[in-house]
Design a protein around this motif. Sequence first.
Motif, PDB file in Angstrom:
ATOM      1  N   TRP A   1     -21.650 -60.073   8.810  1.00  0.00           N
ATOM      2  CA  TRP A   1     -20.574 -60.505   9.705  1.00  0.00           C
ATOM      3  C   TRP A   1     -19.232 -60.656   9.006  1.00  0.00           C
ATOM      4  N   PHE A   2     -19.220 -60.845   7.705  1.00  0.00           N
ATOM      5  CA  PHE A   2     -17.933 -60.972   6.994  1.00  0.00           C
ATOM      6  C   PHE A   2     -17.065 -59.737   7.229  1.00  0.00           C
ATOM      7  N   MET A   3     -17.686 -58.597   7.533  1.00  0.00           N
ATOM      8  CA  MET A   3     -16.945 -57.358   7.802  1.00  0.00           C
ATOM      9  C   MET A   3     -16.088 -57.475   9.057  1.00  0.00           C
ATOM     10  N   TRP A   4     -16.509 -58.283  10.011  1.00  0.00           N
ATOM     11  CA  TRP A   4     -15.800 -58.402  11.282  1.00  0.00           C
ATOM     12  C   TRP A   4     -14.351 -58.824  11.068  1.00  0.00           C
ATOM     13  N   ASN A   5     -14.118 -59.713  10.112  1.00  0.00           N
ATOM     14  CA  ASN A   5     -12.760 -60.217   9.868  1.00  0.00           C
ATOM     15  C   ASN A   5     -11.807 -59.115   9.440  1.00  0.00           C
ATOM     16  N   ASP A   6     -12.298 -58.135   8.717  1.00  0.00           N
ATOM     17  CA  ASP A   6     -11.454 -57.001   8.324  1.00  0.00           C
ATOM     18  C   ASP A   6     -11.344 -55.985   9.461  1.00  0.00           C
ATOM     19  N   LEU A   7     -12.450 -55.734  10.124  1.00  0.00           N
ATOM     20  CA  LEU A   7     -12.453 -54.721  11.180  1.00  0.00           C
ATOM     21  C   LEU A   7     -11.588 -55.111  12.378  1.00  0.00           C
ATOM     22  N   VAL A   8     -11.420 -56.386  12.636  1.00  0.00           N
ATOM     23  CA  VAL A   8     -10.675 -56.829  13.819  1.00  0.00           C
ATOM     24  C   VAL A   8      -9.165 -56.652  13.671  1.00  0.00           C
ATOM     25  N   ASN A   9      -8.672 -56.542  12.441  1.00  0.00           N
ATOM     26  CA  ASN A   9      -7.220 -56.412  12.232  1.00  0.00           C
ATOM     27  C   ASN A   9      -6.673 -55.234  13.028  1.00  0.00           C
ATOM     28  N   GLY A  10      -5.698 -55.515  13.876  1.00  0.00           N
ATOM     29  CA  GLY A  10      -5.038 -54.478  14.656  1.00  0.00           C
ATOM     30  C   GLY A  10      -5.747 -54.096  15.946  1.00  0.00           C
ATOM     31  N   ALA A  11      -6.870 -54.734  16.243  1.00  0.00           N
ATOM     32  CA  ALA A  11      -7.601 -54.386  17.464  1.00  0.00           C
ATOM     33  C   ALA A  11      -6.852 -54.883  18.700  1.00  0.00           C
ATOM     34  N   LEU A  12      -6.723 -54.003  19.679  1.00  0.00           N
ATOM     35  CA  LEU A  12      -6.084 -54.358  20.944  1.00  0.00           C
ATOM     36  C   LEU A  12      -7.036 -55.140  21.834  1.00  0.00           C
ATOM     37  N   GLY A  13      -8.309 -54.834  21.727  1.00  0.00           N
ATOM     38  CA  GLY A  13      -9.317 -55.506  22.534  1.00  0.00           C
ATOM     39  C   GLY A  13     -10.694 -55.201  22.001  1.00  0.00           C
ATOM     40  N   GLY A  14     -11.695 -55.744  22.687  1.00  0.00           N
ATOM     41  CA  GLY A  14     -13.046 -55.571  22.197  1.00  0.00           C
ATOM     42  C   GLY A  14     -14.072 -55.407  23.289  1.00  0.00           C
TER      43      GLY A  14
END
Length: 189
Positions: free
Chosen positions: A90-103
């Motif tokens: 789950w630590f990856m989520w913090n990097d992957l979310v950068n710049g996301a418009l939505g989910g």
Amino acid sequence: MTSSQAAPAAVKILVAGGFGVGKTTLVGAVSEVAPLRTEEYLTKASIGVDDLAGVGGKDTTTVALDFGRITVSDELVVYLFGTPGQERFWFMWNDLVNGALGGVVIADTRRLETSFASIDFYESRNIPFVVAINCFHGRNTRTPDEIRAALDLDPHVPMLIGDVRERPFGRDVLLALVDHLMSLPVAVG
């Protein structure tokens, strides 16, 4: 593209959910290119670390991300980033979310509790999201109202029910997210 043409605008969408709910499958179903996958085989080392209940027959897992692309037009490209579902990644989520418009949160009605962390993740960051209920092999034993109550979803959060292996359902999920994003008030700042 000639030098006078501008690069297309990029939109980033994050796909999250518990282990084995169908994130990799959704990205693969809608991507116009062969998706980038960082899957590894499950090994004996994961016994006692990863909860395999309800995911019988699963022999691989995403360890970093899945990546897909959808070209909407010459001016717009959508990039999909699927998160790993196992808690140890789950630590990856913090990097992957950068710049996301939505989910998108993908949920499995057989294991709804595996969706709580994804919903909390988006809500705590004020990231608009939709919920895609993945009915494996068309099986769903709960009503939409029961699912919404079990997930404690706000009434404004769109929820769709279908099979993420089917490209039209994946398309509908992404269109529901776009509609949801467009319905939100614009922050003036």
